[in-house]
Design a protein around this motif. Sequence first.
Motif, PDB file in Angstrom:
ATOM      1  N   PRO A   1      -7.400   0.102   5.678  1.00  0.00           N
ATOM      2  CA  PRO A   1      -7.741   0.509   7.053  1.00  0.00           C
ATOM      3  C   PRO A   1      -8.452  -0.608   7.821  1.00  0.00           C
ATOM      4  O   PRO A   1      -8.247  -0.774   9.021  1.00  0.00           O
ATOM      5  N   GLU A   2      -9.248  -1.403   7.116  1.00  0.00           N
ATOM      6  CA  GLU A   2      -9.933  -2.524   7.766  1.00  0.00           C
ATOM      7  C   GLU A   2      -8.917  -3.582   8.202  1.00  0.00           C
ATOM      8  O   GLU A   2      -9.034  -4.176   9.274  1.00  0.00           O
ATOM      9  N   LEU A   3      -7.918  -3.817   7.379  1.00  0.00           N
ATOM     10  CA  LEU A   3      -6.861  -4.762   7.741  1.00  0.00           C
ATOM     11  C   LEU A   3      -6.113  -4.261   8.975  1.00  0.00           C
ATOM     12  O   LEU A   3      -5.784  -5.039   9.869  1.00  0.00           O
ATOM     13  N   GLU A   4      -5.878  -2.960   9.049  1.00  0.00           N
ATOM     14  CA  GLU A   4      -5.216  -2.384  10.223  1.00  0.00           C
ATOM     15  C   GLU A   4      -6.082  -2.535  11.473  1.00  0.00           C
ATOM     16  O   GLU A   4      -5.571  -2.830  12.554  1.00  0.00           O
ATOM     17  N   ARG A   5      -7.395  -2.352  11.341  1.00  0.00           N
ATOM     18  CA  ARG A   5      -8.301  -2.550  12.488  1.00  0.00           C
ATOM     19  C   ARG A   5      -8.298  -4.016  12.934  1.00  0.00           C
ATOM     20  O   ARG A   5      -8.313  -4.323  14.120  1.00  0.00           O
ATOM     21  N   LEU A   6      -8.292  -4.924  11.957  1.00  0.00           N
ATOM     22  CA  LEU A   6      -8.243  -6.347  12.284  1.00  0.00           C
ATOM     23  C   LEU A   6      -6.938  -6.685  13.002  1.00  0.00           C
ATOM     24  O   LEU A   6      -6.935  -7.409  13.999  1.00  0.00           O
ATOM     25  N   ALA A   7      -5.846  -6.133  12.537  1.00  0.00           N
ATOM     26  CA  ALA A   7      -4.545  -6.356  13.187  1.00  0.00           C
ATOM     27  C   ALA A   7      -4.562  -5.811  14.609  1.00  0.00           C
ATOM     28  O   ALA A   7      -4.046  -6.449  15.535  1.00  0.00           O
ATOM     29  N   ALA A   8      -5.160  -4.642  14.810  1.00  0.00           N
ATOM     30  CA  ALA A   8      -5.245  -4.057  16.151  1.00  0.00           C
ATOM     31  C   ALA A   8      -6.089  -4.942  17.069  1.00  0.00           C
ATOM     32  O   ALA A   8      -5.769  -5.112  18.248  1.00  0.00           O
ATOM     33  N   ALA A   9      -7.148  -5.531  16.525  1.00  0.00           N
ATOM     34  CA  ALA A   9      -7.983  -6.441  17.323  1.00  0.00           C
ATOM     35  C   ALA A   9      -7.184  -7.686  17.720  1.00  0.00           C
ATOM     36  O   ALA A   9      -7.260  -8.145  18.868  1.00  0.00           O
ATOM     37  N   PHE A  10      -6.425  -8.249  16.787  1.00  0.00           N
ATOM     38  CA  PHE A  10      -5.564  -9.397  17.107  1.00  0.00           C
ATOM     39  C   PHE A  10      -4.562  -9.024  18.186  1.00  0.00           C
ATOM     40  O   PHE A  10      -4.321  -9.782  19.125  1.00  0.00           O
TER      41      PHE A  10
ATOM     42  N   ASN B   1       0.831  -1.203   0.000  1.00  0.00           N
ATOM     43  CA  ASN B   1       0.000   0.000   0.000  1.00  0.00           C
ATOM     44  C   ASN B   1       0.872   1.262   0.000  1.00  0.00           C
ATOM     45  O   ASN B   1       0.631   2.207   0.739  1.00  0.00           O
ATOM     46  N   SER B   2       1.901   1.208  -0.823  1.00  0.00           N
ATOM     47  CA  SER B   2       2.856   2.310  -0.889  1.00  0.00           C
ATOM     48  C   SER B   2       3.487   2.320  -2.277  1.00  0.00           C
ATOM     49  O   SER B   2       3.891   1.265  -2.776  1.00  0.00           O
ATOM     50  N   PRO B   3       3.582   3.473  -2.892  1.00  0.00           N
ATOM     51  CA  PRO B   3       4.212   3.500  -4.219  1.00  0.00           C
ATOM     52  C   PRO B   3       5.689   3.122  -4.141  1.00  0.00           C
ATOM     53  O   PRO B   3       6.351   3.364  -3.135  1.00  0.00           O
ATOM     54  N   LEU B   4       6.162   2.529  -5.181  1.00  0.00           N
ATOM     55  CA  LEU B   4       7.581   2.185  -5.262  1.00  0.00           C
ATOM     56  C   LEU B   4       8.386   3.482  -5.277  1.00  0.00           C
ATOM     57  O   LEU B   4       8.145   4.345  -6.113  1.00  0.00           O
ATOM     58  N   PRO B   5       9.324   3.660  -4.343  1.00  0.00           N
ATOM     59  CA  PRO B   5      10.054   4.925  -4.276  1.00  0.00           C
ATOM     60  C   PRO B   5      10.967   5.160  -5.469  1.00  0.00           C
ATOM     61  O   PRO B   5      11.266   6.298  -5.820  1.00  0.00           O
ATOM     62  N   ASP B   6      11.391   4.064  -6.089  1.00  0.00           N
ATOM     63  CA  ASP B   6      12.316   4.175  -7.205  1.00  0.00           C
ATOM     64  C   ASP B   6      12.268   2.845  -7.950  1.00  0.00           C
ATOM     65  O   ASP B   6      12.142   1.795  -7.330  1.00  0.00           O
TER      66      ASP B   6
ATOM     67  N   HIS C   1       8.277  -9.599   3.979  1.00  0.00           N
ATOM     68  CA  HIS C   1       8.628 -10.812   4.721  1.00  0.00           C
ATOM     69  C   HIS C   1       8.965 -10.575   6.193  1.00  0.00           C
ATOM     70  O   HIS C   1       9.065 -11.529   6.954  1.00  0.00           O
ATOM     71  N   ARG C   2       9.135  -9.350   6.614  1.00  0.00           N
ATOM     72  CA  ARG C   2       9.449  -9.064   8.026  1.00  0.00           C
ATOM     73  C   ARG C   2       8.138  -8.946   8.782  1.00  0.00           C
ATOM     74  O   ARG C   2       7.484  -7.922   8.777  1.00  0.00           O
ATOM     75  N   THR C   3       7.743 -10.039   9.442  1.00  0.00           N
ATOM     76  CA  THR C   3       6.430 -10.074  10.089  1.00  0.00           C
ATOM     77  C   THR C   3       6.486 -10.386  11.575  1.00  0.00           C
ATOM     78  O   THR C   3       5.474 -10.263  12.254  1.00  0.00           O
ATOM     79  N   ALA C   4       7.622 -10.786  12.082  1.00  0.00           N
ATOM     80  CA  ALA C   4       7.714 -11.243  13.476  1.00  0.00           C
ATOM     81  C   ALA C   4       7.193 -10.187  14.442  1.00  0.00           C
ATOM     82  O   ALA C   4       7.694  -9.064  14.492  1.00  0.00           O
ATOM     83  N   GLY C   5       6.169 -10.543  15.193  1.00  0.00           N
ATOM     84  CA  GLY C   5       5.609  -9.659  16.204  1.00  0.00           C
ATOM     85  C   GLY C   5       4.747  -8.543  15.650  1.00  0.00           C
ATOM     86  O   GLY C   5       4.346  -7.647  16.385  1.00  0.00           O
ATOM     87  N   LEU C   6       4.461  -8.588  14.372  1.00  0.00           N
ATOM     88  CA  LEU C   6       3.685  -7.530  13.725  1.00  0.00           C
ATOM     89  C   LEU C   6       2.419  -8.120  13.106  1.00  0.00           C
ATOM     90  O   LEU C   6       2.482  -8.797  12.077  1.00  0.00           O
ATOM     91  N   TRP C   7       1.282  -7.890  13.742  1.00  0.00           N
ATOM     92  CA  TRP C   7       0.040  -8.482  13.254  1.00  0.00           C
ATOM     93  C   TRP C   7      -0.314  -7.980  11.865  1.00  0.00           C
ATOM     94  O   TRP C   7      -0.723  -8.755  11.001  1.00  0.00           O
ATOM     95  N   HIS C   8      -0.203  -6.679  11.639  1.00  0.00           N
ATOM     96  CA  HIS C   8      -0.569  -6.136  10.335  1.00  0.00           C
ATOM     97  C   HIS C   8       0.279  -6.773   9.232  1.00  0.00           C
ATOM     98  O   HIS C   8      -0.247  -7.216   8.210  1.00  0.00           O
ATOM     99  N   ALA C   9       1.577  -6.826   9.446  1.00  0.00           N
ATOM    100  CA  ALA C   9       2.472  -7.428   8.457  1.00  0.00           C
ATOM    101  C   ALA C   9       2.198  -8.917   8.295  1.00  0.00           C
ATOM    102  O   ALA C   9       2.278  -9.454   7.188  1.00  0.00           O
ATOM    103  N   SER C  10       1.849  -9.584   9.387  1.00  0.00           N
ATOM    104  CA  SER C  10       1.550 -11.017   9.317  1.00  0.00           C
ATOM    105  C   SER C  10       0.273 -11.276   8.520  1.00  0.00           C
ATOM    106  O   SER C  10       0.207 -12.226   7.728  1.00  0.00           O
ATOM    107  N   LEU C  11      -0.741 -10.443   8.734  1.00  0.00           N
ATOM    108  CA  LEU C  11      -1.976 -10.593   7.965  1.00  0.00           C
ATOM    109  C   LEU C  11      -1.738 -10.318   6.486  1.00  0.00           C
ATOM    110  O   LEU C  11      -2.248 -11.032   5.609  1.00  0.00           O
TER     111      LEU C  11
END
Length: 140
Positions: free
Chosen positions: A100-109, A44-49, A63-73
């Motif tokens: 934003p819904e994915l972020e809310r779901l991650a916050a709930a987890f 959800n971010s434009p390629l910087p270059d 691939h860096r998801t350890a301890g991060l619900w949003h990244a894991s989802l």
Amino acid sequence: HVYTSSLRNVECFITHNGDIDSFIINGLTLPLNQLQLLLATALNSPLPDPVDSATIAGLLELHRTAGLWHASLRYALIYSGTFGLSFEACLSMLQHIQWPELERLAAAFDKEMADEVDQLALARSELECVNSNETETGNC
């Protein structure tokens, strides 16, 4: 063992010879241009270059998801939700995700996990109290 969350600063230095031509996700070999489009959509971010290093950085972010619900989802969506799909279908699915819904779901987890950890810590404390016979002295 008690689990606690913590914030950490992490630096990642990317070094390579700039030869990423493709990447395989779910058995689908994505050439560089498709990979860059998929990463921009999935992160959800434009390629910087358009250089290879930015693509590698995007792969690391994915691939860096350890301890991060949003990244894991997000990772689960890419590696489970898109299994067997063509690139076009995968990209379409990712474009329709309500981030934003994915972020809310991650916050709930995250909240549920924190509540569970608190409950486990309380149960451990109570068990230690019972085992130490301090209940008879009124110290628990």
